[in-house]
Design a protein around this motif. Structure first.
Motif, PDB file in Angstrom:
ATOM      1  N   GLU A  53       0.829  -1.209   0.000  1.00 29.42           N
ATOM      2  CA  GLU A  53       0.000   0.000   0.000  1.00 29.42           C
ATOM      3  C   GLU A  53       0.865   1.261   0.000  1.00 29.42           C
ATOM      4  O   GLU A  53       0.609   2.201  -0.743  1.00 29.42           O
ATOM      5  CB  GLU A  53      -0.912   0.009   1.243  1.00 29.42           C
ATOM      6  CG  GLU A  53      -1.885  -1.154   1.305  1.00 29.42           C
ATOM      7  CD  GLU A  53      -2.994  -1.052   0.272  1.00 29.42           C
ATOM      8  OE1 GLU A  53      -2.764  -1.508  -0.854  1.00 29.42           O
ATOM      9  OE2 GLU A  53      -4.058  -0.529   0.581  1.00 29.42           O
ATOM     10  N   ILE A  54       1.903   1.248   0.831  1.00 25.77           N
ATOM     11  CA  ILE A  54       2.791   2.415   0.922  1.00 25.77           C
ATOM     12  C   ILE A  54       3.511   2.635  -0.403  1.00 25.77           C
ATOM     13  O   ILE A  54       3.565   3.747  -0.940  1.00 25.77           O
ATOM     14  CB  ILE A  54       3.832   2.215   2.051  1.00 25.77           C
ATOM     15  CG1 ILE A  54       3.139   2.185   3.415  1.00 25.77           C
ATOM     16  CG2 ILE A  54       4.907   3.295   2.010  1.00 25.77           C
ATOM     17  CD1 ILE A  54       4.047   1.751   4.549  1.00 25.77           C
ATOM     18  N   ALA A  55       4.062   1.549  -0.957  1.00 24.11           N
ATOM     19  CA  ALA A  55       4.861   1.672  -2.180  1.00 24.11           C
ATOM     20  C   ALA A  55       4.013   2.191  -3.340  1.00 24.11           C
ATOM     21  O   ALA A  55       4.458   3.054  -4.106  1.00 24.11           O
ATOM     22  CB  ALA A  55       5.473   0.315  -2.539  1.00 24.11           C
ATOM     23  N   VAL A  56       2.786   1.704  -3.447  1.00 25.67           N
ATOM     24  CA  VAL A  56       1.939   2.126  -4.565  1.00 25.67           C
ATOM     25  C   VAL A  56       1.483   3.575  -4.392  1.00 25.67           C
ATOM     26  O   VAL A  56       1.468   4.360  -5.338  1.00 25.67           O
ATOM     27  CB  VAL A  56       0.729   1.181  -4.722  1.00 25.67           C
ATOM     28  CG1 VAL A  56      -0.278   1.741  -5.699  1.00 25.67           C
ATOM     29  CG2 VAL A  56       1.202  -0.192  -5.173  1.00 25.67           C
ATOM     30  N   THR A  57       1.147   3.932  -3.175  1.00 24.79           N
ATOM     31  CA  THR A  57       0.677   5.300  -2.955  1.00 24.79           C
ATOM     32  C   THR A  57       1.812   6.298  -3.224  1.00 24.79           C
ATOM     33  O   THR A  57       1.621   7.289  -3.930  1.00 24.79           O
ATOM     34  CB  THR A  57       0.171   5.462  -1.504  1.00 24.79           C
ATOM     35  OG1 THR A  57      -0.597   4.310  -1.179  1.00 24.79           O
ATOM     36  CG2 THR A  57      -0.715   6.673  -1.359  1.00 24.79           C
TER      37      THR A  57
END
Ligand code: NAI
Length: 506
Positions: free
Chosen positions: A444-448
Protein backbone atom coordinates in the motif's frame (compact mmCIF):
# COMPACT_ATOMS: atom_id res chain seq x y z
CA UNK A 1 24.31 13.09 12.57
CA UNK A 2 25.61 9.59 12.86
CA UNK A 3 24.45 7.82 9.71
CA UNK A 4 24.30 4.02 9.42
CA UNK A 5 26.86 4.31 6.62
CA UNK A 6 29.62 6.87 7.24
CA UNK A 7 31.26 6.65 3.83
CA UNK A 8 29.13 5.97 0.79
CA UNK A 9 30.28 5.41 -2.79
CA UNK A 10 27.99 6.15 -5.71
CA UNK A 11 28.89 4.68 -9.08
CA UNK A 12 27.14 6.37 -12.00
CA UNK A 13 26.46 10.09 -11.70
CA UNK A 14 23.45 10.32 -14.00
CA UNK A 15 19.94 11.33 -13.01
CA UNK A 16 19.63 8.58 -10.39
CA UNK A 17 23.18 8.54 -9.00
CA UNK A 18 23.03 12.28 -8.52
CA UNK A 19 19.79 12.04 -6.54
CA UNK A 20 21.07 9.18 -4.40
CA UNK A 21 24.28 11.14 -3.72
CA UNK A 22 22.17 14.08 -2.54
CA UNK A 23 20.26 11.87 -0.11
CA UNK A 24 23.42 10.24 1.21
CA UNK A 25 25.13 13.59 1.81
CA UNK A 26 22.02 14.95 3.49
CA UNK A 27 21.99 11.91 5.77
CA UNK A 28 25.42 13.00 6.98
CA UNK A 29 27.56 10.53 5.06
CA UNK A 30 30.75 11.38 3.23
CA UNK A 31 30.00 10.60 -0.41
CA UNK A 32 32.44 9.50 -3.09
CA UNK A 33 31.04 9.95 -6.57
CA UNK A 34 32.47 8.01 -9.52
CA UNK A 35 31.49 7.94 -13.17
CA UNK A 36 33.26 6.35 -16.10
CA UNK A 37 32.50 9.28 -18.33
CA UNK A 38 35.03 12.06 -17.74
CA UNK A 39 33.46 15.17 -16.22
CA UNK A 40 30.13 13.48 -15.39
CA UNK A 41 30.77 13.23 -11.64
CA UNK A 42 32.05 16.84 -11.50
CA UNK A 43 28.94 18.02 -13.33
CA UNK A 44 26.76 16.11 -10.85
CA UNK A 45 28.59 17.65 -7.90
CA UNK A 46 28.19 21.13 -9.36
CA UNK A 47 24.50 20.58 -10.00
CA UNK A 48 23.97 19.43 -6.40
CA UNK A 49 25.92 22.43 -5.12
CA UNK A 50 23.54 24.62 -7.16
CA UNK A 51 20.51 22.78 -5.79
CA UNK A 52 21.67 23.35 -2.23
CA UNK A 53 22.38 27.03 -3.04
CA UNK A 54 18.76 27.41 -4.17
CA UNK A 55 17.68 26.01 -0.81
CA UNK A 56 19.90 28.55 0.94
CA UNK A 57 18.34 31.33 -1.17
CA UNK A 58 14.90 30.16 -0.06
CA UNK A 59 16.01 30.08 3.58
CA UNK A 60 15.50 26.34 3.74
CA UNK A 61 19.16 25.59 4.41
CA UNK A 62 21.88 27.46 6.28
CA UNK A 63 24.90 28.54 4.24
CA UNK A 64 27.16 26.67 6.66
CA UNK A 65 25.11 23.50 6.18
CA UNK A 66 25.43 23.87 2.43
CA UNK A 67 29.19 24.29 2.73
CA UNK A 68 29.35 21.11 4.83
CA UNK A 69 27.26 19.19 2.29
CA UNK A 70 29.41 20.30 -0.63
CA UNK A 71 32.52 19.42 1.34
CA UNK A 72 31.18 15.91 2.08
CA UNK A 73 30.48 15.25 -1.61
CA UNK A 74 33.71 14.25 -3.28
CA UNK A 75 34.46 13.26 -6.85
CA UNK A 76 36.87 10.36 -7.34
CA UNK A 77 38.67 9.43 -10.53
CA UNK A 78 38.86 5.66 -10.17
CA UNK A 79 37.06 2.75 -8.56
CA UNK A 80 39.98 2.00 -6.23
CA UNK A 81 39.26 5.27 -4.41
CA UNK A 82 36.00 3.72 -3.19
CA UNK A 83 37.94 1.26 -0.99
CA UNK A 84 37.10 3.01 2.33
CA UNK A 85 33.33 2.98 1.66
CA UNK A 86 31.03 0.98 3.91
CA UNK A 87 28.26 1.20 1.29
CA UNK A 88 28.49 1.49 -2.50
CA UNK A 89 25.32 2.12 -4.52
CA UNK A 90 25.41 1.47 -8.23
CA UNK A 91 23.31 3.53 -10.66
CA UNK A 92 25.03 2.76 -13.97
CA UNK A 93 23.77 1.41 -17.26
CA UNK A 94 21.02 -1.24 -16.96
CA UNK A 95 23.06 -4.18 -18.34
CA UNK A 96 23.58 -7.23 -16.21
CA UNK A 97 27.08 -8.12 -17.38
CA UNK A 98 28.30 -4.55 -16.72
CA UNK A 99 26.76 -4.52 -13.24
CA UNK A 100 28.17 -8.01 -12.44
CA UNK A 101 31.66 -6.92 -13.47
CA UNK A 102 31.41 -3.73 -11.39
CA UNK A 103 30.36 -5.56 -8.22
CA UNK A 104 33.04 -8.22 -8.80
CA UNK A 105 35.65 -5.45 -8.82
CA UNK A 106 34.10 -3.66 -5.86
CA UNK A 107 34.05 -6.69 -3.57
CA UNK A 108 37.79 -7.12 -4.10
CA UNK A 109 38.37 -3.49 -3.13
CA UNK A 110 36.04 -3.07 -0.15
CA UNK A 111 36.08 -4.49 3.35
CA UNK A 112 34.13 -7.75 3.84
CA UNK A 113 31.67 -5.86 6.02
CA UNK A 114 30.77 -3.34 3.29
CA UNK A 115 27.32 -3.35 1.72
CA UNK A 116 26.81 -3.38 -2.04
CA UNK A 117 23.57 -2.03 -3.47
CA UNK A 118 22.11 -1.92 -6.96
CA UNK A 119 19.53 0.60 -8.12
CA UNK A 120 18.38 -1.72 -10.91
CA UNK A 121 14.73 -1.43 -11.81
CA UNK A 122 14.39 -4.47 -14.05
CA UNK A 123 17.22 -6.94 -13.41
CA UNK A 124 17.31 -9.69 -10.79
CA UNK A 125 19.34 -8.81 -7.69
CA UNK A 126 20.08 -12.52 -7.25
CA UNK A 127 21.42 -12.75 -10.81
CA UNK A 128 23.56 -9.61 -10.43
CA UNK A 129 25.14 -11.13 -7.29
CA UNK A 130 25.40 -14.72 -8.56
CA UNK A 131 29.10 -14.64 -9.36
CA UNK A 132 30.17 -12.72 -6.26
CA UNK A 133 32.26 -14.35 -3.56
CA UNK A 134 29.97 -12.80 -0.95
CA UNK A 135 26.53 -12.48 -2.60
CA UNK A 136 25.03 -12.00 0.86
CA UNK A 137 26.45 -8.47 0.93
CA UNK A 138 24.44 -7.33 -2.12
CA UNK A 139 20.88 -6.01 -2.03
CA UNK A 140 18.62 -3.97 -4.28
CA UNK A 141 18.13 -0.33 -3.31
CA UNK A 142 15.60 0.84 -5.86
CA UNK A 143 14.89 4.56 -6.00
CA UNK A 144 12.46 6.43 -8.22
CA UNK A 145 13.00 9.43 -10.41
CA UNK A 146 13.39 12.21 -9.28
CA UNK A 147 14.99 10.77 -6.15
CA UNK A 148 14.59 13.77 -3.80
CA UNK A 149 10.87 14.06 -4.56
CA UNK A 150 9.92 10.39 -4.81
CA UNK A 151 10.20 9.56 -1.14
CA UNK A 152 10.00 5.78 -1.37
CA UNK A 153 12.77 3.23 -1.87
CA UNK A 154 12.47 -0.51 -2.34
CA UNK A 155 14.95 -2.59 -0.35
CA UNK A 156 15.24 -5.86 -2.24
CA UNK A 157 16.54 -9.09 -0.82
CA UNK A 158 18.15 -11.42 -3.35
CA UNK A 159 18.05 -15.12 -2.55
CA UNK A 160 21.35 -14.92 -0.70
CA UNK A 161 21.14 -11.40 0.73
CA UNK A 162 21.87 -11.32 4.47
CA UNK A 163 19.00 -9.94 6.53
CA UNK A 164 21.28 -7.44 8.26
CA UNK A 165 22.17 -5.87 4.91
CA UNK A 166 18.49 -5.11 4.25
CA UNK A 167 18.05 -3.90 7.81
CA UNK A 168 20.94 -1.46 7.44
CA UNK A 169 19.67 -0.12 4.11
CA UNK A 170 16.19 0.24 5.61
CA UNK A 171 17.54 2.22 8.57
CA UNK A 172 19.68 4.36 6.29
CA UNK A 173 16.73 5.22 4.01
CA UNK A 174 14.83 6.52 7.04
CA UNK A 175 17.81 8.67 7.97
CA UNK A 176 17.53 10.65 4.75
CA UNK A 177 13.77 10.89 5.02
CA UNK A 178 12.66 8.22 2.54
CA UNK A 179 10.10 5.53 3.31
CA UNK A 180 11.71 2.13 2.82
CA UNK A 181 9.62 -0.86 1.74
CA UNK A 182 10.88 -4.45 1.68
CA UNK A 183 10.53 -6.58 -1.42
CA UNK A 184 11.52 -10.04 -2.51
CA UNK A 185 13.60 -10.30 -5.67
CA UNK A 186 10.83 -10.75 -8.24
CA UNK A 187 10.23 -9.09 -11.64
CA UNK A 188 9.26 -5.43 -11.21
CA UNK A 189 9.68 -5.69 -7.42
CA UNK A 190 6.70 -3.85 -5.88
CA UNK A 191 5.95 -0.59 -7.67
CA UNK A 192 6.62 -1.64 -11.26
CA UNK A 193 4.73 -4.89 -10.69
CA UNK A 194 1.70 -3.34 -8.98
CA UNK A 195 1.62 -0.69 -11.72
CA UNK A 196 0.83 -3.32 -14.39
CA UNK A 197 -2.93 -3.19 -13.90
CA UNK A 198 -3.68 0.42 -14.70
CA UNK A 199 -2.16 0.83 -18.15
CA UNK A 200 -2.56 -2.69 -19.46
CA UNK A 201 -6.25 -2.95 -18.60
CA UNK A 202 -6.95 0.54 -19.94
CA UNK A 203 -5.23 -0.52 -23.17
CA UNK A 204 -7.42 -3.62 -23.34
CA UNK A 205 -10.51 -1.47 -22.87
CA UNK A 206 -9.31 0.87 -25.63
CA UNK A 207 -8.34 -2.11 -27.80
CA UNK A 208 -11.92 -3.39 -27.59
CA UNK A 209 -13.06 0.11 -28.58
CA UNK A 210 -15.23 0.45 -25.49
CA UNK A 211 -14.26 4.14 -25.40
CA UNK A 212 -11.58 6.44 -26.79
CA UNK A 213 -8.41 7.34 -24.89
CA UNK A 214 -9.66 10.68 -23.59
CA UNK A 215 -12.94 9.20 -22.36
CA UNK A 216 -11.16 6.39 -20.53
CA UNK A 217 -8.87 8.96 -18.89
CA UNK A 218 -11.82 11.11 -17.84
CA UNK A 219 -13.70 8.17 -16.40
CA UNK A 220 -10.82 6.88 -14.29
CA UNK A 221 -9.95 10.31 -12.96
CA UNK A 222 -13.52 11.30 -12.15
CA UNK A 223 -14.72 7.96 -10.81
CA UNK A 224 -11.69 6.72 -8.89
CA UNK A 225 -9.70 9.90 -8.25
CA UNK A 226 -6.57 8.97 -10.21
CA UNK A 227 -4.52 12.12 -10.72
CA UNK A 228 -3.63 11.21 -14.29
CA UNK A 229 -5.55 9.02 -16.69
CA UNK A 230 -3.66 5.94 -17.93
CA UNK A 231 -3.12 7.45 -21.39
CA UNK A 232 -1.97 10.78 -19.99
CA UNK A 233 0.41 8.84 -17.79
CA UNK A 234 1.77 6.74 -20.66
CA UNK A 235 2.27 9.93 -22.69
CA UNK A 236 4.24 11.42 -19.83
CA UNK A 237 6.38 8.34 -19.17
CA UNK A 238 6.79 7.78 -22.94
CA UNK A 239 6.21 4.44 -24.61
CA UNK A 240 9.90 3.84 -25.28
CA UNK A 241 10.17 3.46 -21.50
CA UNK A 242 6.83 1.91 -20.54
CA UNK A 243 6.23 -0.57 -23.38
CA UNK A 244 9.53 -2.45 -22.80
CA UNK A 245 8.68 -2.63 -19.08
CA UNK A 246 5.29 -4.17 -19.91
CA UNK A 247 6.96 -6.70 -22.19
CA UNK A 248 9.73 -7.48 -19.74
CA UNK A 249 7.44 -8.20 -16.78
CA UNK A 250 5.10 -10.27 -18.96
CA UNK A 251 8.00 -12.40 -20.26
CA UNK A 252 9.68 -12.70 -16.87
CA UNK A 253 6.43 -14.13 -15.51
CA UNK A 254 6.41 -16.69 -18.32
CA UNK A 255 3.59 -15.07 -20.28
CA UNK A 256 1.21 -14.67 -17.37
CA UNK A 257 -1.97 -13.44 -19.11
CA UNK A 258 -2.64 -10.79 -16.46
CA UNK A 259 0.40 -8.82 -17.64
CA UNK A 260 -0.02 -9.29 -21.39
CA UNK A 261 1.06 -6.10 -23.18
CA UNK A 262 -0.98 -4.48 -25.93
CA UNK A 263 -0.45 -4.31 -29.67
CA UNK A 264 -1.56 -0.69 -29.40
CA UNK A 265 1.61 0.40 -27.61
CA UNK A 266 3.84 -1.89 -29.70
CA UNK A 267 2.59 -0.25 -32.89
CA UNK A 268 2.79 3.27 -31.51
CA UNK A 269 6.32 2.66 -30.28
CA UNK A 270 7.34 1.35 -33.71
CA UNK A 271 5.86 4.47 -35.29
CA UNK A 272 7.59 6.85 -32.89
CA UNK A 273 4.28 8.06 -31.44
CA UNK A 274 5.68 7.69 -27.94
CA UNK A 275 4.22 10.57 -25.98
CA UNK A 276 4.55 14.14 -24.82
CA UNK A 277 8.30 14.41 -25.32
CA UNK A 278 7.89 14.05 -29.11
CA UNK A 279 4.67 16.08 -29.15
CA UNK A 280 2.66 13.11 -30.34
CA UNK A 281 1.18 10.34 -28.25
CA UNK A 282 -2.30 9.26 -27.22
CA UNK A 283 -2.88 13.01 -27.30
CA UNK A 284 -1.42 15.53 -29.73
CA UNK A 285 0.61 18.29 -28.04
CA UNK A 286 0.99 21.93 -28.88
CA UNK A 287 3.78 23.72 -27.00
CA UNK A 288 3.79 20.87 -24.49
CA UNK A 289 0.07 21.11 -23.79
CA UNK A 290 -2.22 18.21 -24.67
CA UNK A 291 -5.01 18.91 -27.10
CA UNK A 292 -7.82 17.06 -25.34
CA UNK A 293 -10.82 16.34 -27.56
CA UNK A 294 -13.94 18.01 -26.16
CA UNK A 295 -16.53 15.96 -24.30
CA UNK A 296 -19.51 14.89 -26.40
CA UNK A 297 -22.36 17.29 -25.56
CA UNK A 298 -25.40 16.23 -23.54
CA UNK A 299 -28.10 15.40 -26.10
CA UNK A 300 -31.07 17.70 -26.33
CA UNK A 301 -34.14 15.50 -25.79
CA UNK A 302 -37.74 16.68 -25.74
CA UNK A 303 -39.15 14.03 -23.41
CA UNK A 304 -37.88 11.31 -21.12
CA UNK A 305 -39.53 7.90 -21.09
CA UNK A 306 -40.41 6.26 -17.76
CA UNK A 307 -37.57 4.23 -16.32
CA UNK A 308 -37.71 0.62 -15.23
CA UNK A 309 -34.81 -0.80 -13.18
CA UNK A 310 -33.81 -4.45 -13.28
CA UNK A 311 -34.37 -6.21 -9.92
CA UNK A 312 -30.81 -7.57 -10.27
CA UNK A 313 -29.23 -4.11 -10.60
CA UNK A 314 -26.33 -3.31 -8.28
CA UNK A 315 -27.28 -0.64 -5.68
CA UNK A 316 -30.91 -0.76 -6.82
CA UNK A 317 -32.25 1.31 -3.92
CA UNK A 318 -29.65 3.96 -4.66
CA UNK A 319 -30.62 4.01 -8.35
CA UNK A 320 -34.28 4.58 -7.38
CA UNK A 321 -33.28 7.47 -5.14
CA UNK A 322 -31.10 8.91 -7.86
CA UNK A 323 -33.89 8.65 -10.44
CA UNK A 324 -36.23 10.35 -8.01
CA UNK A 325 -33.76 13.16 -7.42
CA UNK A 326 -33.39 13.57 -11.17
CA UNK A 327 -37.15 13.86 -11.55
CA UNK A 328 -37.63 10.68 -13.61
CA UNK A 329 -40.87 8.81 -13.71
CA UNK A 330 -40.18 5.37 -12.24
CA UNK A 331 -41.89 2.12 -13.16
CA UNK A 332 -42.09 -0.48 -10.39
CA UNK A 333 -44.10 -3.23 -12.10
CA UNK A 334 -42.55 -6.67 -12.48
CA UNK A 335 -41.79 -6.06 -16.14
CA UNK A 336 -41.19 -2.79 -18.04
CA UNK A 337 -44.01 -1.15 -19.99
CA UNK A 338 -43.77 -1.06 -23.78
CA UNK A 339 -42.03 2.32 -23.96
CA UNK A 340 -39.93 2.29 -20.79
CA UNK A 341 -36.20 2.92 -20.73
CA UNK A 342 -34.75 -0.24 -19.19
CA UNK A 343 -31.84 0.16 -16.80
CA UNK A 344 -29.45 -2.60 -15.78
CA UNK A 345 -26.43 -2.18 -13.49
CA UNK A 346 -24.11 -5.14 -14.02
CA UNK A 347 -20.87 -5.99 -12.26
CA UNK A 348 -18.52 -7.53 -14.79
CA UNK A 349 -21.24 -8.71 -17.15
CA UNK A 350 -22.15 -6.95 -20.36
CA UNK A 351 -25.48 -5.28 -21.02
CA UNK A 352 -26.25 -7.55 -23.98
CA UNK A 353 -25.87 -10.72 -21.92
CA UNK A 354 -27.97 -9.29 -19.10
CA UNK A 355 -30.75 -8.25 -21.48
CA UNK A 356 -30.78 -11.78 -22.93
CA UNK A 357 -30.66 -13.55 -19.54
CA UNK A 358 -33.31 -11.31 -17.98
CA UNK A 359 -35.40 -11.40 -21.18
CA UNK A 360 -35.41 -7.63 -21.53
CA UNK A 361 -35.89 -5.72 -24.78
CA UNK A 362 -32.27 -4.94 -25.77
CA UNK A 363 -33.31 -2.00 -27.96
CA UNK A 364 -34.41 -0.11 -24.86
CA UNK A 365 -31.76 -1.41 -22.45
CA UNK A 366 -28.92 0.76 -21.14
CA UNK A 367 -26.40 -0.12 -18.44
CA UNK A 368 -25.12 2.12 -15.65
CA UNK A 369 -21.95 1.51 -13.66
CA UNK A 370 -22.99 1.37 -10.01
CA UNK A 371 -19.90 -0.31 -8.58
CA UNK A 372 -19.24 2.87 -6.59
CA UNK A 373 -21.71 4.90 -4.65
CA UNK A 374 -23.02 7.65 -6.95
CA UNK A 375 -22.18 10.39 -4.43
CA UNK A 376 -18.55 9.22 -4.31
CA UNK A 377 -17.91 9.88 -8.01
CA UNK A 378 -17.74 12.92 -10.24
CA UNK A 379 -18.96 11.11 -13.34
CA UNK A 380 -21.63 8.59 -14.29
CA UNK A 381 -20.91 6.00 -16.92
CA UNK A 382 -23.57 4.44 -19.11
CA UNK A 383 -23.14 1.58 -21.57
CA UNK A 384 -25.21 0.79 -24.61
CA UNK A 385 -25.47 -2.62 -26.25
CA UNK A 386 -25.33 -3.01 -30.05
CA UNK A 387 -29.16 -2.97 -30.26
CA UNK A 388 -29.81 0.06 -28.01
CA UNK A 389 -31.90 2.62 -29.90
CA UNK A 390 -30.23 6.05 -30.19
CA UNK A 391 -33.31 7.75 -28.68
CA UNK A 392 -33.07 5.52 -25.60
CA UNK A 393 -29.33 6.14 -25.31
CA UNK A 394 -29.82 9.90 -25.61
CA UNK A 395 -32.70 9.89 -23.14
CA UNK A 396 -30.57 8.06 -20.58
CA UNK A 397 -27.62 10.38 -21.19
CA UNK A 398 -29.75 13.51 -20.78
CA UNK A 399 -31.55 12.14 -17.73
CA UNK A 400 -28.37 11.26 -15.82
CA UNK A 401 -26.80 14.61 -16.72
CA UNK A 402 -29.80 16.60 -15.44
CA UNK A 403 -28.13 17.57 -12.18
CA UNK A 404 -25.01 18.79 -14.00
CA UNK A 405 -22.89 15.73 -13.30
CA UNK A 406 -20.63 14.58 -16.13
CA UNK A 407 -21.84 11.53 -18.05
CA UNK A 408 -19.89 9.27 -20.41
CA UNK A 409 -21.56 6.76 -22.68
CA UNK A 410 -19.35 3.81 -23.54
CA UNK A 411 -19.79 0.69 -25.64
CA UNK A 412 -20.83 -2.54 -24.03
CA UNK A 413 -17.96 -4.74 -22.86
CA UNK A 414 -18.72 -6.18 -19.48
CA UNK A 415 -17.18 -4.29 -16.60
CA UNK A 416 -17.56 -0.81 -18.10
CA UNK A 417 -14.17 0.93 -17.62
CA UNK A 418 -13.57 1.54 -13.91
CA UNK A 419 -14.79 -1.91 -12.87
CA UNK A 420 -12.29 -3.61 -15.16
CA UNK A 421 -9.33 -1.41 -14.32
CA UNK A 422 -9.92 -1.42 -10.56
CA UNK A 423 -10.59 -5.17 -10.43
CA UNK A 424 -7.37 -5.78 -12.37
CA UNK A 425 -5.31 -3.52 -10.09
CA UNK A 426 -6.75 -5.17 -6.97
CA UNK A 427 -6.27 -8.67 -8.37
CA UNK A 428 -2.62 -8.08 -9.27
CA UNK A 429 -1.98 -6.60 -5.82
CA UNK A 430 -3.70 -9.55 -4.16
CA UNK A 431 -1.54 -11.92 -6.16
CA UNK A 432 1.58 -10.09 -5.02
CA UNK A 433 0.45 -10.74 -1.44
CA UNK A 434 -0.21 -14.35 -2.42
CA UNK A 435 3.36 -14.67 -3.70
CA UNK A 436 4.76 -13.01 -0.58
CA UNK A 437 6.58 -10.36 -2.64
CA UNK A 438 6.01 -7.85 0.15
CA UNK A 439 3.75 -7.27 3.10
CA UNK A 440 0.29 -5.88 2.34
CA UNK A 441 1.27 -2.79 4.30
CA UNK A 442 4.41 -2.14 2.24
CA UNK A 443 2.42 -2.76 -0.92
CA UNK A 444 0.00 0.00 0.00
CA UNK A 445 2.79 2.42 0.92
CA UNK A 446 4.86 1.67 -2.18
CA UNK A 447 1.94 2.13 -4.56
CA UNK A 448 0.68 5.30 -2.96
CA UNK A 449 4.13 6.93 -2.88
CA UNK A 450 5.64 5.33 -5.99
CA UNK A 451 2.67 5.50 -8.34
CA UNK A 452 0.74 8.39 -6.80
CA UNK A 453 -2.54 6.45 -6.75
CA UNK A 454 -5.23 8.02 -4.57
CA UNK A 455 -5.02 5.00 -2.26
CA UNK A 456 -3.26 1.64 -2.06
CA UNK A 457 -4.69 -1.17 -4.21
CA UNK A 458 -6.01 -3.12 -1.23
CA UNK A 459 -7.72 -0.03 0.16
CA UNK A 460 -9.11 0.43 -3.35
CA UNK A 461 -10.51 -3.09 -3.19
CA UNK A 462 -12.13 -2.29 0.13
CA UNK A 463 -13.56 0.95 -1.19
CA UNK A 464 -15.38 -0.76 -4.08
CA UNK A 465 -16.13 -3.82 -1.97
CA UNK A 466 -14.04 -6.99 -2.18
CA UNK A 467 -17.09 -9.10 -3.07
CA UNK A 468 -17.82 -6.68 -5.93
CA UNK A 469 -14.24 -7.12 -7.15
CA UNK A 470 -14.66 -10.88 -6.96
CA UNK A 471 -17.97 -10.73 -8.80
CA UNK A 472 -16.45 -8.61 -11.58
CA UNK A 473 -13.48 -10.96 -11.90
CA UNK A 474 -15.70 -14.03 -11.74
CA UNK A 475 -17.93 -12.73 -14.51
CA UNK A 476 -15.05 -11.49 -16.67
CA UNK A 477 -12.88 -14.53 -16.01
CA UNK A 478 -15.17 -17.48 -15.53
CA UNK A 479 -18.29 -16.55 -17.48
CA UNK A 480 -16.27 -15.25 -20.43
CA UNK A 481 -13.43 -17.72 -19.82
CA UNK A 482 -10.75 -15.02 -19.96
CA UNK A 483 -7.67 -16.09 -17.96
CA UNK A 484 -6.55 -12.49 -17.53
CA UNK A 485 -9.26 -12.07 -14.90
CA UNK A 486 -8.62 -15.28 -12.95
CA UNK A 487 -8.89 -14.17 -9.31
CA UNK A 488 -5.82 -14.66 -7.17
CA UNK A 489 -6.31 -17.23 -4.41
CA UNK A 490 -5.45 -14.50 -1.88
CA UNK A 491 -8.43 -12.48 -3.07
CA UNK A 492 -10.71 -15.52 -3.26
CA UNK A 493 -9.97 -16.58 0.28
CA UNK A 494 -9.92 -13.18 1.93
CA UNK A 495 -12.23 -11.13 -0.25
CA UNK A 496 -15.25 -11.65 1.94
CA UNK A 497 -13.29 -10.59 5.03
CA UNK A 498 -12.22 -7.24 3.62
CA UNK A 499 -8.74 -6.59 2.33
CA UNK A 500 -7.58 -3.89 4.71
CA UNK A 501 -8.02 -6.28 7.63
CA UNK A 502 -5.04 -8.05 6.21
CA UNK A 503 -2.80 -5.01 6.63
CA UNK A 504 -2.35 -6.20 10.19
CA UNK A 505 -0.43 -9.15 8.81
CA UNK A 506 2.52 -6.90 8.07
P1 NAI B 1 21.89 7.81 -16.73
O1 NAI B 1 22.14 7.36 -18.11
O2 NAI B 1 21.34 9.19 -16.48
O3 NAI B 1 23.24 7.70 -15.89
C1 NAI B 1 24.06 6.57 -15.87
C2 NAI B 1 25.48 7.04 -15.60
O4 NAI B 1 26.28 5.89 -15.36
C3 NAI B 1 26.11 7.79 -16.75
O5 NAI B 1 26.64 9.01 -16.29
C4 NAI B 1 27.21 6.84 -17.25
O6 NAI B 1 28.36 7.52 -17.73
C5 NAI B 1 27.54 6.06 -16.02
N1 NAI B 1 28.09 4.73 -16.24
C6 NAI B 1 27.69 3.81 -17.13
N2 NAI B 1 28.41 2.67 -17.01
C7 NAI B 1 29.28 2.90 -16.00
C8 NAI B 1 30.29 2.11 -15.38
N3 NAI B 1 30.51 0.86 -15.77
N4 NAI B 1 30.98 2.64 -14.37
C9 NAI B 1 30.75 3.91 -13.96
N5 NAI B 1 29.82 4.71 -14.52
C10 NAI B 1 29.10 4.21 -15.53
O7 NAI B 1 20.94 6.70 -16.08
P2 NAI B 1 19.94 6.84 -14.84
O8 NAI B 1 18.62 7.25 -15.32
O9 NAI B 1 20.60 7.62 -13.78
O10 NAI B 1 19.79 5.30 -14.40
C11 NAI B 1 20.87 4.59 -13.85
C12 NAI B 1 20.41 3.27 -13.28
O11 NAI B 1 19.31 3.47 -12.39
C13 NAI B 1 19.92 2.23 -14.29
O12 NAI B 1 20.37 0.97 -13.86
C14 NAI B 1 18.43 2.28 -14.20
O13 NAI B 1 17.79 1.08 -14.47
C15 NAI B 1 18.23 2.63 -12.73
N6 NAI B 1 16.99 3.32 -12.49
C16 NAI B 1 16.62 4.36 -13.29
C17 NAI B 1 15.43 5.03 -13.05
C18 NAI B 1 15.03 6.17 -13.92
O14 NAI B 1 13.85 6.57 -13.86
N7 NAI B 1 15.92 6.75 -14.70
C19 NAI B 1 14.53 4.64 -11.97
C20 NAI B 1 15.05 3.58 -11.15
C21 NAI B 1 16.20 2.93 -11.44
Amino acid sequence: MNPTFQTVGIVGAGAMGRGIAQMAAQAGSTVFLFDLQPGAADAARQSLADTWQKLVDKNKLEATQRAALVERLRVVGDLASLAPCDLVVEAIVERIEVKQKLFGELECLLADSAVLATNTSSLSVTAIGASLKRPGRLAGFHFFNPVPLMRVVEVIAGLKTEIVVCQQLTAYAREFGHTPVSAQDTPGFIVNHAGRGYGTEALRVAGERVADFATIDRILKDQMGFRLGPFELMDLTALDVSHPVMESIYRQYYDEPRYRPSVITAQRLAGGVVGKKVGDGFYAYENGVAKVPPEPPVPDVSSTPPVWVSPKAARRAEIYQLLKNLGASIETAQMPSANALILVAPLGLDVTTLAAVERLDPTRTVGIDMMLEDAATKRRVLATNPATRPDMRDAAHALFARDGKAVSVVKDSGGFVTQRVVATIVNIAADMCQQGICSPKDLEIAVTLGLGYPMGPLAMGDKVGPTNVLEILFNMGTVYGDPRYRPSPWLRRRGALGLSLMHEEA
